[in-house]
Write a protein that holds these residues in place. Structure first.
Motif, mmCIF file in Angstrom:
data_model
loop_
_atom_site.group_PDB
_atom_site.id
_atom_site.type_symbol
_atom_site.label_atom_id
_atom_site.label_comp_id
_atom_site.label_asym_id
_atom_site.label_seq_id
_atom_site.Cartn_x
_atom_site.Cartn_y
_atom_site.Cartn_z
ATOM 1 N N PRO A 72 -38.957 -13.580 6.898
ATOM 2 C CA PRO A 72 -39.686 -13.391 8.059
ATOM 3 C C PRO A 72 -39.037 -14.226 9.038
ATOM 4 N N ALA A 73 -38.295 -15.384 8.660
ATOM 5 C CA ALA A 73 -37.498 -16.282 9.656
ATOM 6 C C ALA A 73 -36.723 -15.634 10.213
ATOM 7 N N PHE A 74 -35.629 -14.910 9.359
ATOM 8 C CA PHE A 74 -34.457 -14.254 9.952
ATOM 9 C C PHE A 74 -35.058 -13.410 10.904
ATOM 10 N N ALA A 75 -35.952 -12.279 10.385
ATOM 11 C CA ALA A 75 -36.658 -11.217 10.971
ATOM 12 C C ALA A 75 -37.093 -11.652 12.875
ATOM 13 N N ALA A 76 -37.741 -12.824 12.657
ATOM 14 C CA ALA A 76 -38.285 -13.624 13.953
ATOM 15 C C ALA A 76 -37.277 -14.169 14.643
ATOM 16 N N ILE A 80 -28.991 -12.883 17.150
ATOM 17 C CA ILE A 80 -28.695 -11.547 16.536
ATOM 18 C C ILE A 80 -29.920 -10.663 17.382
ATOM 19 N N ARG A 81 -29.532 -9.420 17.964
ATOM 20 C CA ARG A 81 -30.509 -8.494 18.505
ATOM 21 C C ARG A 81 -31.533 -7.866 17.310
ATOM 22 N N PRO A 82 -32.566 -7.751 17.855
ATOM 23 C CA PRO A 82 -33.421 -7.292 16.812
ATOM 24 C C PRO A 82 -33.013 -5.878 16.048
ATOM 25 N N HIS A 83 -32.428 -4.724 16.800
ATOM 26 C CA HIS A 83 -31.788 -3.688 15.985
ATOM 27 C C HIS A 83 -30.772 -4.204 15.066
ATOM 28 N N GLU A 84 -30.124 -4.979 15.314
ATOM 29 C CA GLU A 84 -29.112 -5.594 14.312
ATOM 30 C C GLU A 84 -29.565 -6.224 13.113
ATOM 31 N N ARG A 85 -30.798 -7.056 13.478
ATOM 32 C CA ARG A 85 -31.431 -7.588 12.434
ATOM 33 C C ARG A 85 -32.026 -6.605 11.436
ATOM 34 N N MET A 105 -44.120 -11.804 25.592
ATOM 35 C CA MET A 105 -43.032 -11.693 24.690
ATOM 36 C C MET A 105 -42.927 -12.451 23.556
ATOM 37 N N ARG A 106 -42.421 -12.098 22.652
ATOM 38 C CA ARG A 106 -42.077 -13.185 21.364
ATOM 39 C C ARG A 106 -40.647 -13.390 21.526
ATOM 40 N N GLU A 107 -40.554 -14.769 20.893
ATOM 41 C CA GLU A 107 -39.365 -15.477 20.724
ATOM 42 C C GLU A 107 -39.455 -16.546 19.818
ATOM 43 N N PRO A 108 -38.135 -16.754 19.193
ATOM 44 C CA PRO A 108 -38.156 -17.390 17.884
ATOM 45 C C PRO A 108 -38.480 -18.761 18.115
#
Length: 464
Positions: free
Chosen positions: A151-155, A45-50, A125-128
Protein backbone atom coordinates in the motif's frame (compact mmCIF):
# COMPACT_ATOMS: atom_id res chain seq x y z
CA UNK A 1 26.75 -3.04 10.46
CA UNK A 2 25.63 -3.41 14.07
CA UNK A 3 26.02 -7.17 14.23
CA UNK A 4 24.42 -10.43 13.15
CA UNK A 5 20.76 -11.32 13.52
CA UNK A 6 20.28 -15.04 14.17
CA UNK A 7 17.07 -16.67 12.96
CA UNK A 8 15.98 -19.92 14.63
CA UNK A 9 13.51 -22.58 13.55
CA UNK A 10 10.71 -22.37 16.16
CA UNK A 11 10.06 -26.14 16.07
CA UNK A 12 13.51 -27.61 16.66
CA UNK A 13 15.32 -24.38 17.68
CA UNK A 14 18.03 -25.06 15.11
CA UNK A 15 19.77 -22.08 13.54
CA UNK A 16 17.98 -21.41 10.25
CA UNK A 17 20.13 -18.54 8.97
CA UNK A 18 21.84 -15.29 9.89
CA UNK A 19 21.40 -11.77 8.54
CA UNK A 20 23.49 -8.65 8.97
CA UNK A 21 21.72 -6.12 11.16
CA UNK A 22 21.57 -2.40 10.37
CA UNK A 23 23.00 0.09 12.86
CA UNK A 24 21.69 3.54 13.71
CA UNK A 25 23.85 5.41 11.22
CA UNK A 26 22.77 3.15 8.36
CA UNK A 27 19.14 3.37 9.38
CA UNK A 28 19.17 7.17 9.36
CA UNK A 29 21.02 7.18 6.05
CA UNK A 30 18.10 5.15 4.70
CA UNK A 31 15.68 7.72 6.09
CA UNK A 32 17.72 10.50 4.44
CA UNK A 33 17.34 8.73 1.09
CA UNK A 34 13.64 8.08 1.54
CA UNK A 35 12.81 11.64 2.54
CA UNK A 36 14.88 13.15 -0.27
CA UNK A 37 13.03 10.90 -2.69
CA UNK A 38 9.64 11.98 -1.34
CA UNK A 39 10.54 15.67 -1.65
CA UNK A 40 11.81 15.33 -5.23
CA UNK A 41 8.67 15.18 -7.37
CA UNK A 42 10.72 14.56 -10.50
CA UNK A 43 11.62 11.11 -9.16
CA UNK A 44 8.08 10.04 -8.27
CA UNK A 45 6.73 7.03 -10.16
CA UNK A 46 3.54 7.53 -12.15
CA UNK A 47 0.51 5.43 -11.18
CA UNK A 48 0.48 3.37 -14.38
CA UNK A 49 4.16 2.55 -13.83
CA UNK A 50 3.43 1.50 -10.24
CA UNK A 51 0.67 -0.77 -11.52
CA UNK A 52 3.05 -2.46 -13.97
CA UNK A 53 5.67 -2.97 -11.25
CA UNK A 54 3.14 -4.46 -8.82
CA UNK A 55 1.86 -6.85 -11.48
CA UNK A 56 5.43 -7.98 -12.23
CA UNK A 57 6.07 -8.47 -8.51
CA UNK A 58 2.97 -10.65 -8.18
CA UNK A 59 4.23 -12.73 -11.12
CA UNK A 60 7.61 -13.20 -9.44
CA UNK A 61 5.89 -14.30 -6.22
CA UNK A 62 3.94 -16.91 -8.14
CA UNK A 63 7.15 -18.22 -9.69
CA UNK A 64 8.86 -18.50 -6.28
CA UNK A 65 5.81 -19.54 -4.31
CA UNK A 66 7.30 -22.79 -2.96
CA UNK A 67 10.48 -21.06 -1.80
CA UNK A 68 8.49 -18.32 -0.05
CA UNK A 69 6.32 -20.91 1.69
CA UNK A 70 9.30 -23.00 2.81
CA UNK A 71 11.24 -20.08 4.28
CA UNK A 72 8.13 -18.69 6.01
CA UNK A 73 7.54 -22.08 7.66
CA UNK A 74 11.19 -22.43 8.66
CA UNK A 75 11.38 -19.10 10.46
CA UNK A 76 7.78 -18.58 11.63
CA UNK A 77 6.60 -22.09 12.45
CA UNK A 78 3.15 -21.77 10.86
CA UNK A 79 2.11 -25.17 9.46
CA UNK A 80 2.78 -25.75 5.77
CA UNK A 81 -0.89 -25.91 4.76
CA UNK A 82 -1.63 -22.58 6.44
CA UNK A 83 1.51 -20.98 5.04
CA UNK A 84 0.33 -21.94 1.54
CA UNK A 85 -2.85 -19.98 2.21
CA UNK A 86 -0.84 -17.03 3.54
CA UNK A 87 1.43 -16.78 0.51
CA UNK A 88 -1.48 -17.12 -1.91
CA UNK A 89 -3.26 -14.32 -0.04
CA UNK A 90 -0.14 -12.19 -0.28
CA UNK A 91 0.01 -12.69 -4.04
CA UNK A 92 -3.64 -11.70 -4.34
CA UNK A 93 -2.88 -8.61 -2.26
CA UNK A 94 -0.99 -7.12 -5.18
CA UNK A 95 -4.14 -7.37 -7.31
CA UNK A 96 -6.13 -5.59 -4.58
CA UNK A 97 -3.59 -2.75 -4.56
CA UNK A 98 -3.61 -2.52 -8.35
CA UNK A 99 -7.39 -2.29 -8.41
CA UNK A 100 -7.42 0.50 -5.83
CA UNK A 101 -4.63 2.33 -7.64
CA UNK A 102 -6.45 2.04 -10.96
CA UNK A 103 -9.88 3.09 -9.70
CA UNK A 104 -9.22 5.25 -6.64
CA UNK A 105 -10.02 8.90 -7.17
CA UNK A 106 -10.99 12.17 -5.59
CA UNK A 107 -14.36 13.79 -6.05
CA UNK A 108 -16.01 17.02 -7.00
CA UNK A 109 -17.00 19.22 -4.07
CA UNK A 110 -20.29 21.03 -4.83
CA UNK A 111 -19.90 24.83 -5.03
CA UNK A 112 -23.46 25.75 -5.94
CA UNK A 113 -25.26 26.19 -2.62
CA UNK A 114 -24.34 29.80 -1.80
CA UNK A 115 -23.61 32.98 -3.79
CA UNK A 116 -20.14 33.16 -2.17
CA UNK A 117 -19.15 29.88 -3.86
CA UNK A 118 -20.44 30.80 -7.30
CA UNK A 119 -18.04 30.78 -10.22
CA UNK A 120 -15.86 28.05 -8.76
CA UNK A 121 -15.09 24.42 -9.50
CA UNK A 122 -13.67 22.34 -6.61
CA UNK A 123 -12.28 18.82 -6.62
CA UNK A 124 -10.06 16.64 -4.48
CA UNK A 125 -7.08 14.55 -5.53
CA UNK A 126 -4.96 12.02 -3.66
CA UNK A 127 -1.29 12.61 -2.96
CA UNK A 128 1.25 10.53 -0.98
CA UNK A 129 1.42 11.43 2.71
CA UNK A 130 5.19 10.98 2.98
CA UNK A 131 7.72 8.48 4.29
CA UNK A 132 6.10 5.37 5.80
CA UNK A 133 7.81 3.49 8.63
CA UNK A 134 6.51 -0.11 8.66
CA UNK A 135 7.17 -2.29 11.71
CA UNK A 136 5.89 -5.82 11.30
CA UNK A 137 5.05 -8.90 13.38
CA UNK A 138 6.16 -12.54 13.21
CA UNK A 139 2.86 -14.38 12.87
CA UNK A 140 2.16 -13.73 9.16
CA UNK A 141 5.63 -12.77 7.91
CA UNK A 142 4.79 -12.65 4.19
CA UNK A 143 1.24 -11.32 4.13
CA UNK A 144 1.71 -8.65 6.78
CA UNK A 145 4.57 -7.15 4.79
CA UNK A 146 2.39 -7.06 1.71
CA UNK A 147 -0.31 -5.30 3.74
CA UNK A 148 2.14 -2.67 4.97
CA UNK A 149 4.63 -2.12 2.14
CA UNK A 150 2.58 -2.66 -1.01
CA UNK A 151 0.00 0.00 0.00
CA UNK A 152 2.83 2.44 0.74
CA UNK A 153 4.44 1.98 -2.67
CA UNK A 154 1.06 1.94 -4.43
CA UNK A 155 0.13 5.21 -2.72
CA UNK A 156 3.45 6.76 -3.81
CA UNK A 157 5.12 6.74 -0.38
CA UNK A 158 8.75 5.68 0.21
CA UNK A 159 8.85 2.97 2.88
CA UNK A 160 11.31 1.87 5.55
CA UNK A 161 10.64 -1.70 6.66
CA UNK A 162 11.63 -3.17 10.02
CA UNK A 163 10.79 -6.89 10.23
CA UNK A 164 10.07 -8.85 13.37
CA UNK A 165 13.39 -10.08 14.73
CA UNK A 166 12.14 -13.69 14.65
CA UNK A 167 11.05 -13.61 10.99
CA UNK A 168 13.21 -11.24 8.93
CA UNK A 169 13.81 -13.61 6.00
CA UNK A 170 10.28 -13.40 4.59
CA UNK A 171 10.41 -9.61 4.81
CA UNK A 172 13.72 -9.56 2.98
CA UNK A 173 12.28 -11.88 0.33
CA UNK A 174 9.30 -9.62 -0.35
CA UNK A 175 11.49 -6.52 -0.54
CA UNK A 176 13.92 -8.22 -2.92
CA UNK A 177 11.06 -9.28 -5.18
CA UNK A 178 9.78 -5.69 -5.28
CA UNK A 179 13.23 -4.46 -6.27
CA UNK A 180 13.54 -7.16 -8.92
CA UNK A 181 10.14 -6.16 -10.29
CA UNK A 182 11.32 -2.60 -10.77
CA UNK A 183 10.87 -0.77 -7.47
CA UNK A 184 13.95 1.45 -7.04
CA UNK A 185 15.81 0.50 -3.86
CA UNK A 186 15.27 3.93 -2.28
CA UNK A 187 11.50 3.43 -2.44
CA UNK A 188 11.41 0.33 -0.22
CA UNK A 189 14.34 -0.20 2.15
CA UNK A 190 14.80 -3.27 4.35
CA UNK A 191 16.04 -2.35 7.84
CA UNK A 192 16.66 -5.31 10.17
CA UNK A 193 17.53 -3.09 13.12
CA UNK A 194 17.03 -3.09 16.87
CA UNK A 195 13.90 -1.82 18.54
CA UNK A 196 15.86 1.11 19.96
CA UNK A 197 16.93 2.22 16.48
CA UNK A 198 13.37 1.82 15.17
CA UNK A 199 12.07 3.96 18.03
CA UNK A 200 14.44 6.77 17.06
CA UNK A 201 13.38 6.53 13.43
CA UNK A 202 9.70 6.72 14.36
CA UNK A 203 10.32 9.92 16.32
CA UNK A 204 11.99 11.69 13.38
CA UNK A 205 9.85 14.48 11.92
CA UNK A 206 10.52 13.18 8.40
CA UNK A 207 8.43 10.06 9.09
CA UNK A 208 4.86 10.90 8.08
CA UNK A 209 3.12 7.60 8.77
CA UNK A 210 3.77 4.68 11.13
CA UNK A 211 2.35 1.26 10.26
CA UNK A 212 2.80 -0.93 13.33
CA UNK A 213 1.70 -4.52 13.97
CA UNK A 214 2.61 -5.94 17.36
CA UNK A 215 1.97 -5.60 21.07
CA UNK A 216 -0.17 -2.84 22.55
CA UNK A 217 2.61 -1.87 24.95
CA UNK A 218 5.05 -1.16 22.14
CA UNK A 219 2.48 0.27 19.73
CA UNK A 220 1.12 2.93 22.08
CA UNK A 221 4.65 3.82 23.17
CA UNK A 222 5.71 4.37 19.56
CA UNK A 223 2.62 6.46 18.87
CA UNK A 224 3.64 8.75 21.73
CA UNK A 225 7.01 9.27 20.03
CA UNK A 226 5.59 10.44 16.70
CA UNK A 227 6.45 13.95 15.57
CA UNK A 228 3.61 16.50 15.38
CA UNK A 229 1.60 15.95 12.22
CA UNK A 230 2.57 12.31 11.76
CA UNK A 231 -0.22 9.74 11.71
CA UNK A 232 -0.32 6.00 12.30
CA UNK A 233 -2.17 2.72 12.04
CA UNK A 234 -1.67 0.42 15.02
CA UNK A 235 -2.77 -3.21 14.94
CA UNK A 236 -2.53 -4.88 18.33
CA UNK A 237 -4.14 -7.99 19.73
CA UNK A 238 -7.47 -8.84 21.26
CA UNK A 239 -9.18 -11.57 23.25
CA UNK A 240 -11.86 -12.30 20.71
CA UNK A 241 -15.30 -13.16 22.14
CA UNK A 242 -17.98 -15.39 20.62
CA UNK A 243 -21.61 -15.40 21.75
CA UNK A 244 -23.29 -18.77 21.11
CA UNK A 245 -27.08 -18.59 21.29
CA UNK A 246 -29.24 -21.49 22.48
CA UNK A 247 -30.48 -21.88 18.89
CA UNK A 248 -27.00 -22.52 17.46
CA UNK A 249 -26.35 -25.60 15.33
CA UNK A 250 -23.28 -26.90 17.16
CA UNK A 251 -22.30 -29.60 14.68
CA UNK A 252 -22.31 -27.02 11.89
CA UNK A 253 -20.14 -24.48 13.71
CA UNK A 254 -17.72 -26.40 15.95
CA UNK A 255 -15.25 -27.01 13.08
CA UNK A 256 -15.00 -23.28 12.36
CA UNK A 257 -14.61 -22.39 16.04
CA UNK A 258 -11.84 -24.99 16.40
CA UNK A 259 -10.07 -23.66 13.31
CA UNK A 260 -10.42 -20.08 14.53
CA UNK A 261 -9.06 -20.97 17.96
CA UNK A 262 -6.12 -23.20 17.06
CA UNK A 263 -5.00 -21.88 13.67
CA UNK A 264 -1.25 -21.08 13.90
CA UNK A 265 -1.36 -22.35 17.50
CA UNK A 266 -3.60 -19.42 18.44
CA UNK A 267 -0.94 -16.86 17.50
CA UNK A 268 -3.42 -14.66 15.65
CA UNK A 269 -4.64 -11.25 16.82
CA UNK A 270 -8.31 -12.19 16.27
CA UNK A 271 -8.07 -15.84 17.31
CA UNK A 272 -11.17 -17.34 18.97
CA UNK A 273 -10.45 -17.13 22.70
CA UNK A 274 -13.57 -16.55 24.82
CA UNK A 275 -16.76 -18.43 23.90
CA UNK A 276 -19.88 -17.52 25.88
CA UNK A 277 -22.44 -20.30 25.31
CA UNK A 278 -25.98 -20.56 26.65
CA UNK A 279 -26.19 -22.87 29.65
CA UNK A 280 -28.45 -25.28 27.78
CA UNK A 281 -25.68 -26.08 25.28
CA UNK A 282 -22.44 -24.86 26.91
CA UNK A 283 -21.30 -28.23 28.24
CA UNK A 284 -22.08 -30.00 24.97
CA UNK A 285 -20.27 -27.32 22.96
CA UNK A 286 -17.19 -27.51 25.20
CA UNK A 287 -17.06 -31.30 24.92
CA UNK A 288 -17.46 -31.24 21.13
CA UNK A 289 -14.69 -28.67 20.85
CA UNK A 290 -12.41 -30.72 23.09
CA UNK A 291 -13.05 -33.85 21.05
CA UNK A 292 -12.22 -31.99 17.84
CA UNK A 293 -9.16 -30.31 19.36
CA UNK A 294 -7.75 -33.64 20.55
CA UNK A 295 -7.81 -34.88 16.94
CA UNK A 296 -5.66 -32.00 15.66
CA UNK A 297 -2.21 -33.06 14.49
CA UNK A 298 0.51 -31.28 16.47
CA UNK A 299 4.10 -31.31 15.32
CA UNK A 300 6.59 -30.29 12.66
CA UNK A 301 5.16 -27.45 10.56
CA UNK A 302 7.00 -28.73 7.47
CA UNK A 303 4.79 -31.84 7.52
CA UNK A 304 1.72 -31.10 5.35
CA UNK A 305 -0.42 -33.11 7.81
CA UNK A 306 0.42 -30.83 10.76
CA UNK A 307 -2.45 -28.60 11.90
CA UNK A 308 -0.90 -27.03 15.02
CA UNK A 309 2.77 -26.13 15.05
CA UNK A 310 5.12 -24.55 17.59
CA UNK A 311 4.85 -21.28 19.44
CA UNK A 312 7.40 -18.74 18.30
CA UNK A 313 9.82 -19.55 21.14
CA UNK A 314 10.02 -21.76 24.26
CA UNK A 315 9.35 -18.81 26.58
CA UNK A 316 5.87 -18.55 25.07
CA UNK A 317 5.24 -22.22 25.84
CA UNK A 318 6.21 -21.57 29.46
CA UNK A 319 3.90 -18.54 29.64
CA UNK A 320 0.89 -20.39 28.19
CA UNK A 321 1.54 -23.31 30.53
CA UNK A 322 1.61 -20.97 33.53
CA UNK A 323 -1.64 -19.28 32.50
CA UNK A 324 -3.44 -22.60 32.04
CA UNK A 325 -2.17 -23.87 35.39
CA UNK A 326 -3.44 -20.68 37.05
CA UNK A 327 -6.89 -21.22 35.51
CA UNK A 328 -6.92 -24.89 36.56
CA UNK A 329 -6.02 -24.01 40.13
CA UNK A 330 -8.81 -21.41 40.18
CA UNK A 331 -11.41 -24.03 39.23
CA UNK A 332 -11.44 -24.31 35.43
CA UNK A 333 -12.13 -27.74 33.96
CA UNK A 334 -9.42 -28.80 31.51
CA UNK A 335 -11.33 -30.80 28.89
CA UNK A 336 -8.31 -31.48 26.67
CA UNK A 337 -4.65 -30.49 26.46
CA UNK A 338 -3.48 -28.54 29.46
CA UNK A 339 0.13 -29.61 29.01
CA UNK A 340 3.14 -29.28 26.73
CA UNK A 341 3.51 -31.39 23.64
CA UNK A 342 7.24 -30.56 23.67
CA UNK A 343 9.53 -27.70 24.67
CA UNK A 344 8.30 -25.76 21.63
CA UNK A 345 4.67 -26.91 21.21
CA UNK A 346 1.66 -26.75 23.53
CA UNK A 347 -1.28 -29.11 23.16
CA UNK A 348 -4.57 -27.59 21.95
CA UNK A 349 -6.45 -26.85 25.16
CA UNK A 350 -10.14 -26.30 25.92
CA UNK A 351 -11.03 -24.85 29.32
CA UNK A 352 -14.59 -24.89 30.66
CA UNK A 353 -15.79 -22.09 32.91
CA UNK A 354 -12.48 -20.56 33.98
CA UNK A 355 -12.78 -17.69 36.40
CA UNK A 356 -13.27 -14.26 34.85
CA UNK A 357 -10.33 -13.08 36.97
CA UNK A 358 -7.56 -15.35 35.65
CA UNK A 359 -5.20 -14.35 32.85
CA UNK A 360 -6.74 -16.60 30.17
CA UNK A 361 -9.94 -14.61 30.71
CA UNK A 362 -8.31 -11.20 31.05
CA UNK A 363 -5.45 -11.11 28.55
CA UNK A 364 -4.79 -12.18 24.98
CA UNK A 365 -3.52 -15.77 25.28
CA UNK A 366 -1.79 -15.84 21.86
CA UNK A 367 -1.50 -19.58 22.22
CA UNK A 368 -3.59 -22.72 21.56
CA UNK A 369 -6.12 -22.17 24.36
CA UNK A 370 -9.89 -21.67 23.99
CA UNK A 371 -12.17 -20.91 26.94
CA UNK A 372 -15.89 -21.80 27.03
CA UNK A 373 -18.11 -20.03 29.56
CA UNK A 374 -21.72 -20.78 30.45
CA UNK A 375 -24.36 -18.03 30.62
CA UNK A 376 -28.11 -17.81 31.24
CA UNK A 377 -28.76 -14.15 30.42
CA UNK A 378 -27.58 -12.85 27.03
CA UNK A 379 -27.09 -9.29 28.26
CA UNK A 380 -24.82 -10.61 30.99
CA UNK A 381 -22.87 -12.62 28.40
CA UNK A 382 -22.47 -9.57 26.16
CA UNK A 383 -21.37 -7.49 29.15
CA UNK A 384 -18.71 -10.09 29.99
CA UNK A 385 -17.59 -10.16 26.36
CA UNK A 386 -17.27 -6.35 26.41
CA UNK A 387 -15.59 -6.18 29.82
CA UNK A 388 -11.99 -6.20 28.59
CA UNK A 389 -10.19 -3.12 27.21
CA UNK A 390 -9.84 -4.80 23.78
CA UNK A 391 -12.18 -4.46 20.82
CA UNK A 392 -11.14 -6.08 17.56
CA UNK A 393 -13.26 -8.81 15.94
CA UNK A 394 -16.05 -10.83 17.54
CA UNK A 395 -18.69 -13.28 16.41
CA UNK A 396 -22.15 -14.57 17.23
CA UNK A 397 -23.46 -18.05 16.45
CA UNK A 398 -27.25 -18.32 16.19
CA UNK A 399 -30.01 -19.75 14.02
CA UNK A 400 -32.33 -17.03 15.33
CA UNK A 401 -31.64 -13.93 13.22
CA UNK A 402 -33.06 -11.61 15.86
CA UNK A 403 -30.71 -13.03 18.50
CA UNK A 404 -27.80 -12.62 16.10
CA UNK A 405 -28.63 -9.00 15.28
CA UNK A 406 -29.17 -8.21 18.96
CA UNK A 407 -25.61 -9.32 19.72
CA UNK A 408 -24.11 -7.65 16.63
CA UNK A 409 -25.49 -4.29 17.74
CA UNK A 410 -24.20 -4.63 21.29
CA UNK A 411 -20.79 -6.31 20.99
CA UNK A 412 -17.82 -3.94 21.18
CA UNK A 413 -15.87 -4.78 18.04
CA UNK A 414 -14.78 -3.26 14.75
CA UNK A 415 -16.25 -6.30 12.98
CA UNK A 416 -18.73 -8.98 14.06
CA UNK A 417 -19.00 -12.25 12.17
CA UNK A 418 -22.34 -14.05 12.18
CA UNK A 419 -22.16 -17.85 12.11
CA UNK A 420 -18.41 -17.81 11.53
CA UNK A 421 -15.27 -17.66 13.65
CA UNK A 422 -13.66 -14.40 14.77
CA UNK A 423 -10.53 -14.80 12.64
CA UNK A 424 -12.27 -14.55 9.27
CA UNK A 425 -10.65 -12.00 6.99
CA UNK A 426 -10.25 -11.18 3.34
CA UNK A 427 -7.69 -8.63 2.27
CA UNK A 428 -10.01 -6.01 0.81
CA UNK A 429 -12.21 -5.63 3.89
CA UNK A 430 -11.52 -2.99 6.56
CA UNK A 431 -9.58 -4.52 9.44
CA UNK A 432 -8.58 -3.02 12.75
CA UNK A 433 -9.30 -2.57 16.40
CA UNK A 434 -10.03 0.17 18.84
CA UNK A 435 -9.54 0.70 22.58
CA UNK A 436 -6.24 -1.06 23.35
CA UNK A 437 -6.53 -3.18 20.21
CA UNK A 438 -5.27 -0.37 18.02
CA UNK A 439 -6.30 2.53 15.85
CA UNK A 440 -6.66 3.20 12.16
CA UNK A 441 -7.96 0.85 9.51
CA UNK A 442 -6.05 -1.90 7.75
CA UNK A 443 -6.90 -3.78 4.59
CA UNK A 444 -4.85 -2.95 1.51
CA UNK A 445 -7.16 -0.40 -0.11
CA UNK A 446 -7.96 1.22 3.24
CA UNK A 447 -4.25 1.48 4.09
CA UNK A 448 -3.59 3.16 0.74
CA UNK A 449 -6.17 5.81 1.62
CA UNK A 450 -4.68 6.33 5.09
CA UNK A 451 -1.22 6.72 3.54
CA UNK A 452 -2.56 9.43 1.24
CA UNK A 453 -3.79 12.95 1.75
CA UNK A 454 -6.67 14.55 -0.09
CA UNK A 455 -5.69 17.86 -1.62
CA UNK A 456 -8.48 20.24 -2.56
CA UNK A 457 -8.18 22.33 -5.70
CA UNK A 458 -10.58 25.26 -6.20
CA UNK A 459 -10.70 26.93 -9.63
CA UNK A 460 -12.30 30.34 -9.94
CA UNK A 461 -13.41 31.32 -13.42
CA UNK A 462 -15.98 33.68 -14.90
CA UNK A 463 -16.86 30.89 -17.32
CA UNK A 464 -18.26 28.77 -14.53
Amino acid sequence: MSGVLQVFNPYDRGLFTTLEAVDEAEAFAALDRAYALYRDRSRHIRPHERIAILERAAGLMRERREELIHEAVMEGGKPWADSVVEVDRAINGFAVAVQELATGHGEEVPMTSTPAAAGRLAMTMREPRGVVMAISAFNHPVNLLVHQVVPAFAAGCPALVKPASATPVSCRNVVRLLHEAGVPEEWVQFLPCSGAVAEKLVADERVAFLSFIGSARVGWMLRSRLAPGATCALEHGGAAPVIVDATADLDAHVPALVKGGFYHAGQVCVSVQRIYAHASIAGELARKMATAAERLVVGNPLDPRTEVGPLINPAEVERVEAWVNEAREAGAQVLCGGERFSDTCYKPTVLFNPSDDVQVSQQEVFGPVVCVYSYTDRDEAIARANALPYAFQASVIAQDIDAALYAVRRLDAMAVMVNDHTAFRVDWMPFGGYRRSGMGVGGIAHSMREMSVEKLMVIKSPSL
